[in-house]
Design a protein around this motif. Structure first.
Motif, PDB file in Angstrom:
ATOM      1  N   ASP A   1      47.955  56.631 126.446  1.00 41.51           N
ATOM      2  CA  ASP A   1      46.807  56.058 127.230  1.00 41.51           C
ATOM      3  C   ASP A   1      46.269  54.890 127.743  1.00 41.51           C
ATOM      4  O   ASP A   1      46.861  53.404 126.531  1.00 41.51           O
ATOM      5  CB  ASP A   1      45.450  56.984 126.903  1.00 41.51           C
ATOM      6  N   PRO A   2      45.589  53.968 128.015  1.00 40.84           N
ATOM      7  CA  PRO A   2      45.733  52.590 128.221  1.00 40.84           C
ATOM      8  C   PRO A   2      44.512  51.894 127.135  1.00 40.84           C
ATOM      9  O   PRO A   2      45.281  50.519 126.564  1.00 40.84           O
ATOM     10  CB  PRO A   2      44.515  52.424 129.757  1.00 40.84           C
ATOM     11  N   ALA A   3      43.796  52.540 126.514  1.00 38.52           N
ATOM     12  CA  ALA A   3      43.420  52.519 125.549  1.00 38.52           C
ATOM     13  C   ALA A   3      44.506  51.709 124.137  1.00 38.52           C
ATOM     14  O   ALA A   3      43.713  51.013 123.438  1.00 38.52           O
ATOM     15  CB  ALA A   3      41.969  53.412 124.586  1.00 38.52           C
ATOM     16  N   PHE A   4      45.162  52.614 124.433  1.00 42.70           N
ATOM     17  CA  PHE A   4      46.308  52.964 122.738  1.00 42.70           C
ATOM     18  C   PHE A   4      46.939  51.586 123.324  1.00 42.70           C
ATOM     19  O   PHE A   4      47.749  50.374 122.651  1.00 42.70           O
ATOM     20  CB  PHE A   4      47.166  53.638 122.829  1.00 42.70           C
ATOM     21  N   SER A   5      47.643  50.968 124.489  1.00 47.05           N
ATOM     22  CA  SER A   5      48.487  49.740 125.399  1.00 47.05           C
ATOM     23  C   SER A   5      47.381  48.368 125.080  1.00 47.05           C
ATOM     24  O   SER A   5      47.822  47.494 124.690  1.00 47.05           O
ATOM     25  CB  SER A   5      48.086  50.083 126.323  1.00 47.05           C
ATOM     26  N   PHE A   6      45.794  48.569 125.248  1.00 42.06           N
ATOM     27  CA  PHE A   6      45.140  48.220 125.154  1.00 42.06           C
ATOM     28  C   PHE A   6      45.771  46.866 123.389  1.00 42.06           C
ATOM     29  O   PHE A   6      45.203  45.794 123.060  1.00 42.06           O
ATOM     30  CB  PHE A   6      43.586  48.179 125.296  1.00 42.06           C
ATOM     31  N   THR A   7      44.696  48.529 122.294  1.00 45.61           N
ATOM     32  CA  THR A   7      44.911  47.932 121.095  1.00 45.61           C
ATOM     33  C   THR A   7      46.527  46.968 120.419  1.00 45.61           C
ATOM     34  O   THR A   7      46.349  46.426 119.957  1.00 45.61           O
ATOM     35  CB  THR A   7      44.631  49.528 120.203  1.00 45.61           C
ATOM     36  N   MET A   8      47.723  47.975 121.279  1.00 46.52           N
ATOM     37  CA  MET A   8      48.817  47.193 120.890  1.00 46.52           C
ATOM     38  C   MET A   8      48.613  46.006 121.704  1.00 46.52           C
ATOM     39  O   MET A   8      49.868  45.393 120.807  1.00 46.52           O
ATOM     40  CB  MET A   8      49.833  48.558 121.822  1.00 46.52           C
ATOM     41  N   GLY A   9      48.872  45.284 122.915  1.00 50.50           N
ATOM     42  CA  GLY A   9      48.303  43.857 123.680  1.00 50.50           C
ATOM     43  C   GLY A   9      47.876  43.081 122.574  1.00 50.50           C
ATOM     44  O   GLY A   9      48.235  42.432 121.632  1.00 50.50           O
ATOM     45  N   TRP A  10      46.244  42.930 121.996  1.00 54.26           N
ATOM     46  CA  TRP A  10      45.837  42.663 120.783  1.00 54.26           C
ATOM     47  C   TRP A  10      46.289  42.451 119.803  1.00 54.26           C
ATOM     48  O   TRP A  10      46.170  41.358 119.026  1.00 54.26           O
ATOM     49  CB  TRP A  10      44.046  42.853 120.819  1.00 54.26           C
ATOM     50  N   ASN A  11      46.682  43.640 119.171  1.00 49.56           N
ATOM     51  CA  ASN A  11      47.668  43.557 118.258  1.00 49.56           C
ATOM     52  C   ASN A  11      48.455  42.603 118.026  1.00 49.56           C
ATOM     53  O   ASN A  11      48.644  41.766 116.707  1.00 49.56           O
ATOM     54  CB  ASN A  11      47.911  44.717 117.461  1.00 49.56           C
ATOM     55  N   TYR A  12      49.103  42.664 119.138  1.00 52.31           N
ATOM     56  CA  TYR A  12      50.276  42.474 119.394  1.00 52.31           C
ATOM     57  C   TYR A  12      50.466  40.805 118.966  1.00 52.31           C
ATOM     58  O   TYR A  12      51.023  39.823 118.364  1.00 52.31           O
ATOM     59  CB  TYR A  12      51.040  42.968 120.132  1.00 52.31           C
TER      60      TYR A  12
ATOM     61  N   PHE B   1      35.887  54.656 124.844  1.00 48.33           N
ATOM     62  CA  PHE B   1      34.605  54.147 125.771  1.00 48.33           C
ATOM     63  C   PHE B   1      34.363  53.779 126.469  1.00 48.33           C
ATOM     64  O   PHE B   1      34.029  53.607 127.655  1.00 48.33           O
ATOM     65  CB  PHE B   1      33.536  54.220 124.297  1.00 48.33           C
ATOM     66  N   TYR B   2      34.768  52.665 126.463  1.00 49.40           N
ATOM     67  CA  TYR B   2      34.742  50.567 127.636  1.00 49.40           C
ATOM     68  C   TYR B   2      35.628  51.394 128.856  1.00 49.40           C
ATOM     69  O   TYR B   2      35.045  51.229 129.520  1.00 49.40           O
ATOM     70  CB  TYR B   2      35.430  50.199 127.040  1.00 49.40           C
ATOM     71  N   TYR B   3      36.777  51.834 128.740  1.00 50.49           N
ATOM     72  CA  TYR B   3      37.516  52.121 129.871  1.00 50.49           C
ATOM     73  C   TYR B   3      37.999  53.932 129.949  1.00 50.49           C
ATOM     74  O   TYR B   3      37.413  53.819 131.346  1.00 50.49           O
ATOM     75  CB  TYR B   3      39.217  51.727 129.322  1.00 50.49           C
ATOM     76  N   GLY B   4      36.894  54.260 129.555  1.00 50.41           N
ATOM     77  CA  GLY B   4      36.785  55.602 130.018  1.00 50.41           C
ATOM     78  C   GLY B   4      37.802  56.795 130.046  1.00 50.41           C
ATOM     79  O   GLY B   4      38.007  57.608 130.686  1.00 50.41           O
ATOM     80  N   THR B   5      39.143  56.274 129.297  1.00 45.35           N
ATOM     81  CA  THR B   5      40.184  57.229 129.540  1.00 45.35           C
ATOM     82  C   THR B   5      40.572  58.193 128.112  1.00 45.35           C
ATOM     83  O   THR B   5      40.100  58.465 127.914  1.00 45.35           O
ATOM     84  CB  THR B   5      41.149  56.092 129.241  1.00 45.35           C
ATOM     85  N   LYS B   6      41.949  58.682 128.864  1.00 46.73           N
ATOM     86  CA  LYS B   6      41.791  59.738 128.872  1.00 46.73           C
ATOM     87  C   LYS B   6      44.037  59.528 127.857  1.00 46.73           C
ATOM     88  O   LYS B   6      44.317  58.945 128.597  1.00 46.73           O
ATOM     89  CB  LYS B   6      41.221  61.360 128.858  1.00 46.73           C
ATOM     90  N   PRO B   7      43.754  60.481 127.247  1.00 52.25           N
ATOM     91  CA  PRO B   7      45.681  60.318 126.513  1.00 52.25           C
ATOM     92  C   PRO B   7      46.210  60.523 127.714  1.00 52.25           C
ATOM     93  O   PRO B   7      46.101  62.333 128.444  1.00 52.25           O
ATOM     94  CB  PRO B   7      45.622  61.508 125.158  1.00 52.25           C
ATOM     95  N   VAL B   8      47.795  60.272 128.258  1.00 49.53           N
ATOM     96  CA  VAL B   8      48.621  60.801 129.224  1.00 49.53           C
ATOM     97  C   VAL B   8      49.181  62.173 129.257  1.00 49.53           C
ATOM     98  O   VAL B   8      49.925  62.388 127.938  1.00 49.53           O
ATOM     99  CB  VAL B   8      49.532  59.840 129.837  1.00 49.53           C
ATOM    100  N   THR B   9      48.902  62.966 129.905  1.00 49.34           N
ATOM    101  CA  THR B   9      49.703  64.776 129.429  1.00 49.34           C
ATOM    102  C   THR B   9      50.919  64.224 129.717  1.00 49.34           C
ATOM    103  O   THR B   9      51.303  63.695 130.499  1.00 49.34           O
ATOM    104  CB  THR B   9      48.764  65.924 129.552  1.00 49.34           C
TER     105      THR B   9
END
Length: 495
Positions: free
Chosen positions: A68-79, A452-460
């Motif tokens: 999901d986009p939130a997971f991508s956001f977290t991975m991006g900043w962690n990287y 919460f900020y992006y209001g996304t859900k995990p991709v099925t």
């Protein structure tokens, strides 16, 4: 050459001193073997996804598609954080190496000198960076290969005393170290555990070969080759290097203690003990170029990572500012500001600062590998649900999904127990606790906050996108010309 040299850094040249001191020769070797297995599993996991979809952004954009986009956001900043912190780590290692020649000059002088070199290379653009990195990588490959060969020769008696060392230090002081004086199997196990974080730091960056696939030529053909040869580099450089170090240097040598003012690389210790004149200084100089190279590469990667975050609207827009030649100077200068943390080596020993930052970098790197493994598990599930045969992919292995599970479970477990030694009686250290666990606290905060900020859900699994960009990727793929002679065939096999 850059892809080969990119897996070699101060973790192997300097950090192994700490590993040998706490784990002993066999404990260190086993620690690097276990970490090597994790790295290999992460590489084949990432390689399968990226060979299929070699898109700009690598694992970060793939996480957006398959998790999901939130997971991508977290991975991006962690990287990004990982590479911004790695740069001051390498600079503090450079100061430690320079102290071998002169301990009377304040470390701030060496830090400034290293910062100027690193920043100049990056501000001159990708062309200058590529040329410099090729030279540095060549020196690193030649150095580690030469050191392994020399180490074997010294062990067999090519030293001033013509003394055949063999496995002497595996017997005395012993194959393992009893960590913190704890007796029995428990002490030996804890000594091995102490090796894992430093081993992780040594391997950080191996995944860049696959992540850069979006910018490489013909990635669907070249990437599978690179992935298949990762184990050769792991065995040759890391397992071979740690084996040689364990043969030549006893684990109780006081020069291994990185927090002391007399600390030095285990390779330099071994050559000095062999009585070979002038060579220790030459080798130390080569190791110094390794630290410069790694720091320059770290800054380059960090600046492009934060530029990519800004392009994806996950970071402020001002990071997108570039010069006429396309250099993201704002991103470079911002990431370079974190290198100023290396000035901590002025008030504390360069070795202590190196260990603090290497712990932070190792945790960030392990969390990157964790994110890659989780992304693959979702990718694998999506393939199953949508009926896509993995055997049709450019690269796949029969080790999946077990390799991805090993990568995910082992990395998060090592992170959770990364600072275990501060909980031993009388060993509490606030600095060590913070450097080991700050990212484990910020990672879930970033992820939940982004949800919460992006209001996304995990991709099925049913909604995963396996087709976008695929037509263009297939159109850009082509069959490579066969080698004209044996030399070209060997070079293609090596690269």
């Amino acid at each position: 050459m850059i892809s080969i040299g990119g897996v070699i850094g101060t973790g192997l040249f300097v950090g192994t001193a700490d590993s040998l001191m706490y784990g002993g020769p066999v404990g260190m070797l086993l620690g690097y073997i276990v970490m090597g297995s994790i790295v290999y599993c992460v590489m084949i996991t990432l390689g399968e996804m990226v060979a299929f979809l070699p898109i700009p952004g690598g694992h970060i954009k793939l996480a957006e598609r398959f998790v999901d986009p939130a997971f991508s956001f977290t991975m991006g900043w962690n990287y990004c954080y990982s590479w911004m912190i790695t740069s001051p780590t390498e600079i503090s290692a450079a100061a430690l190496l320079i102290n071998y020649w002169n301990q009377t000059v304040n470390n701030s002088v060496w830090v400034v000198m290293c910062l100027v070199v690193v920043l100049t290379i990056n501000m001159l653009g990708a062309g200058a960076y590529g040329e410099a990195e090729f030279i540095f990588a060549s020196i690193k490959v030649i150095t580690i290969t030469g050191l392994i060969i020399l180490g074997i020769a010294i062990d067999l008696g090519a030293n001033s005393n013509h003394d055949r060392i063999g496995f002497r230090y595996w017997k005395n002081p012993g194959p393992f170290v009893q960590y913190d004086g704890i007796e029995g199997a428990k002490g030996r196990f804890l000594g091995w555990c102490a090796v894992l974080m430093q081993a992780a730091f040594s391997f950080i960056g191996t995944e860049i070969v696959a992540i850069a696939a979006g910018e490489a030529k013909n990635p669907r053909r070249t990437l599978p080759k690179a992935i298949r040869r990762v184990y050769i580099r792991i065995l040759l450089f890391y397992i071979g290097g740690t084996l040689v170090i364990g043969l030549l240097v006893p684990s109780n040598n006081p020069l291994l203690k990185l927090t002391s003012s007399t600390a030095r690389s285990p390779f330099v210790i071994a050559i000095e003990a062999a009585g070979i004149k002038y060579l220790p200084s030459i080798v130390n100089a080569c190791l110094l170029t390794s630290a410069w190279s790694a720091s320059s590469s770290d800054l380059y990667t960090a600046s492009r990572a934060i530029y990519g975050l800004a392009a994806s609207r996950n970071a402020p827009k001002f990071f997108l500012k570039t010069t006429r030649n396309g250099l993201p100077y704002v991103a470079v200068l911002f990431c370079a500001s974190f290198s100023l943390l290396a000035f901590m080596a002025v008030s504390t020993s360069a070795g202590s600062v190196f260990l603090w930052f290497s712990n932070m970098t190792a945790v960030a790197g392990l969390m990157t590998w964790f994110g890659i493994s989780v992304t693959y598990l979702r990718f694998y599930k999506g393939m199953q649900v949508q009926g896509i045969d993995r055997k049709t992919l450019p690269y796949y292995t029969n080790l999946q999904p077990y390799a991805a599970w090993w990568g995910a479970v082992s990395t998060i477990t090592i992170c959770v127990f990364s600072g275990w030694y501060v909980f031993l009686k009388g060993n509490w250290s606030t600095v060590t606790f913070v450097t080991n666990y700050i990212l484990l606290i910020t990672w879930p905060i970033l992820y939940i906050g982004a949800l919460f900020y992006y209001g996304t859900k995990p991709v099925t699994a049913e909604d995963m996108d396996f087709t976008s960009d695929l037509a263009q990727i297939l159109a850009d793929s082509y069959e490579e010309l066969p080698p004209k002679n044996k030399m070209e065939a060997f070079w293609q096999w090596l690269m």
